[in-house]
Write an enzyme that holds these catalytic residues in place. Structure first.
Site, PDB file in Angstrom:
ATOM      1  N   ALA A  85       0.818  -1.217   0.000  1.00 57.86           N
ATOM      2  CA  ALA A  85       0.000   0.000   0.000  1.00 57.86           C
ATOM      3  C   ALA A  85       0.851   1.267   0.000  1.00 57.86           C
ATOM      4  O   ALA A  85       0.489   2.266  -0.621  1.00 57.86           O
ATOM      5  CB  ALA A  85      -0.931  -0.016   1.220  1.00 57.86           C
ATOM      6  N   LYS A 141       1.874 -17.985  -0.783  1.00 59.76           N
ATOM      7  CA  LYS A 141       3.190 -17.355  -0.925  1.00 59.76           C
ATOM      8  C   LYS A 141       3.652 -16.785   0.412  1.00 59.76           C
ATOM      9  O   LYS A 141       4.853 -16.614   0.643  1.00 59.76           O
ATOM     10  CB  LYS A 141       3.171 -16.292  -2.019  1.00 59.76           C
ATOM     11  CG  LYS A 141       2.074 -15.227  -1.898  1.00 59.76           C
ATOM     12  CD  LYS A 141       2.404 -14.107  -0.941  1.00 59.76           C
ATOM     13  CE  LYS A 141       1.225 -13.169  -0.816  1.00 59.76           C
ATOM     14  NZ  LYS A 141       1.428 -12.128   0.230  1.00 59.76           N
ATOM     15  N   ARG A 189       5.945  -8.563   6.077  1.00 56.67           N
ATOM     16  CA  ARG A 189       5.929  -9.092   7.446  1.00 56.67           C
ATOM     17  C   ARG A 189       6.303 -10.563   7.478  1.00 56.67           C
ATOM     18  O   ARG A 189       6.888 -11.042   8.456  1.00 56.67           O
ATOM     19  CB  ARG A 189       4.550  -8.871   8.072  1.00 56.67           C
ATOM     20  CG  ARG A 189       4.200  -7.414   8.295  1.00 56.67           C
ATOM     21  CD  ARG A 189       2.914  -7.255   9.071  1.00 56.67           C
ATOM     22  NE  ARG A 189       1.772  -7.764   8.342  1.00 56.67           N
ATOM     23  CZ  ARG A 189       1.009  -7.046   7.535  1.00 56.67           C
ATOM     24  NH1 ARG A 189       1.280  -5.762   7.357  1.00 56.67           N
ATOM     25  NH2 ARG A 189      -0.027  -7.561   6.905  1.00 56.67           N
ATOM     26  N   ASN A 190       5.978 -11.299   6.422  1.00 57.77           N
ATOM     27  CA  ASN A 190       6.317 -12.725   6.390  1.00 57.77           C
ATOM     28  C   ASN A 190       7.820 -12.921   6.234  1.00 57.77           C
ATOM     29  O   ASN A 190       8.424 -13.742   6.929  1.00 57.77           O
ATOM     30  CB  ASN A 190       5.547 -13.402   5.247  1.00 57.77           C
ATOM     31  CG  ASN A 190       4.062 -13.398   5.490  1.00 57.77           C
ATOM     32  OD1 ASN A 190       3.540 -14.168   6.290  1.00 57.77           O
ATOM     33  ND2 ASN A 190       3.346 -12.517   4.802  1.00 57.77           N
ATOM     34  N   GLU A 227       0.447 -13.331   8.311  1.00 55.85           N
ATOM     35  CA  GLU A 227      -0.578 -14.226   7.763  1.00 55.85           C
ATOM     36  C   GLU A 227      -0.022 -15.614   7.435  1.00 55.85           C
ATOM     37  O   GLU A 227      -0.745 -16.612   7.470  1.00 55.85           O
ATOM     38  CB  GLU A 227      -1.199 -13.608   6.505  1.00 55.85           C
ATOM     39  CG  GLU A 227      -2.018 -12.351   6.749  1.00 55.85           C
ATOM     40  CD  GLU A 227      -3.393 -12.618   7.341  1.00 55.85           C
ATOM     41  OE1 GLU A 227      -3.628 -13.744   7.812  1.00 55.85           O
ATOM     42  OE2 GLU A 227      -4.217 -11.697   7.345  1.00 55.85           O
TER      43      GLU A 227
END
Length: 304
Positions: free
Chosen positions: A111, A162, A226-227, A250
């Site tokens: 974003a 992913k 974040r992953n 996530e």
């Protein structure tokens, strides 16, 4: 119209044309208004964009579905599988939303760069092409290009799975391994992603596109991921609980659902299994390479 639970945040958006909590440096157009009343936000809506974490999306829709116009297209941006029932988001939403028109937006997009007008391309999928096209034309402009697709399963799985694979990419980077290792990992990870998506009813060309390999590249290499960051921190010895206390990752809940799908399809996908094992505490990050690299040798792809 934007809906937000925080009335003070909504007031600030309307009065200052900025969101004080997210991307606060971005000036919002005068056409955007915010409200803490869901009924006001949803009244007469033709398209409803759900921008919630995957594990919160279903409960929110269940609580507010009666307010959504029956002919509106509901478009989910959640890139995750639903942990509570181990379902695709489309299946979980269909259980609570009935025959409402549904679409799913996915693809490589942070974003922070979208609001800066950095050229970005994503895909929106629906079982009805007209519903995907409605969202496509509503969102596309000269810097944000939306492609339409009929492959809901492939689009959803690429966008969700992913995240799991990006955690592994972060661990490779965190262990200071070379581009040799990263290239091998991502190539084989993309193959596992394709195998699982096809087994679940998706199309291989979808995985090769924006919502699959495209989003994998963004999430594996992007500093805002974040992953990826979760994998980096795990490789440096941090506890998963501590990582999750500071960020929504996530890929962590998605890994459990992915492994359940793999078992249901009787597949052998070692990268998914090893990442899941690390997240469950059964495999140490330092042991992961041996689990993958000492497997029996074989051909790169099936001969028949």
């Amino acid at each position: 119209r934007l809906f937000g639970r925080d009335a003070a945040q909504c007031t600030a958006i309307n009065e200052t044309r900025r969101n004080p909590k997210y991307l606060s440096e971005t000036q919002l157009p005068d056409s955007v208004s915010a409200t803490a009343e869901a009924s006001a936000a949803l009244a007469d809506a033709e398209i409803v964009i759900l921008a919630l974490p995957a594990q919160r999306t279903v409960d929110w829709v269940s609580a507010h579905h009666a307010l959504v116009p029956s002919d509106a297209v509901v478009c989910s941006t959640a890139k995750g599988l639903y942990l509570a029932t181990k379902q695709l988001m489309s299946a979980a939403l269909r259980d609570v939303i009935g025959q409402q028109r549904l679409a799913f937006l996915s693809g490589p997009s942070f974003a922070q760069y979208i609001v800066k007008d950095h050229p970005t391309a994503v895909v929106v999928a629906s079982t009805r092409l007209a519903d995907a096209v409605a969202v496509q034309f509503a969102l596309s402009n000269s810097r944000f290009r939306v492609y339409a697709s009929l492959d809901v399963v492939g689009t959803e799985l690429g966008g969700a799975l992913k995240n799991v694979l990006a955690i592994g990419a972060g661990m490779i980077e965190g262990h200071n391994l070379s581009i040799n290792t990263m290239a091998a990992y991502l190539t084989r990870a993309a193959r596992e992603l394709t195998v699982l998506c096809v087994a679940m009813g998706g199309r291989p060309e979808t995985v090769a596109g924006l919502s699959g390999v495209g989003d994998l590249m963004l999430t594996a290499f992007g500093d805002l991921s974040r992953n990826r960051t979760c994998g980096l921190r795990l490789a440096r010895g941090e506890r998963l609980d501590d990582i999750l206390s500071t960020a929504t990752v996530e890929g962590v809940p998605t890994a459990s659902v992915a492994v359940a799908f793999i078992r249901d399809c009787n597949l052998d996908l070692p990268i998914f299994s090893v990442v899941h094992g690390i997240l469950q505490g059964r495999i140490k990050p330092t042991e992961a390479l041996d689990h993958v690299m000492t497997r029996p040798l074989g051909t790169e792809t099936p001969l028949l």
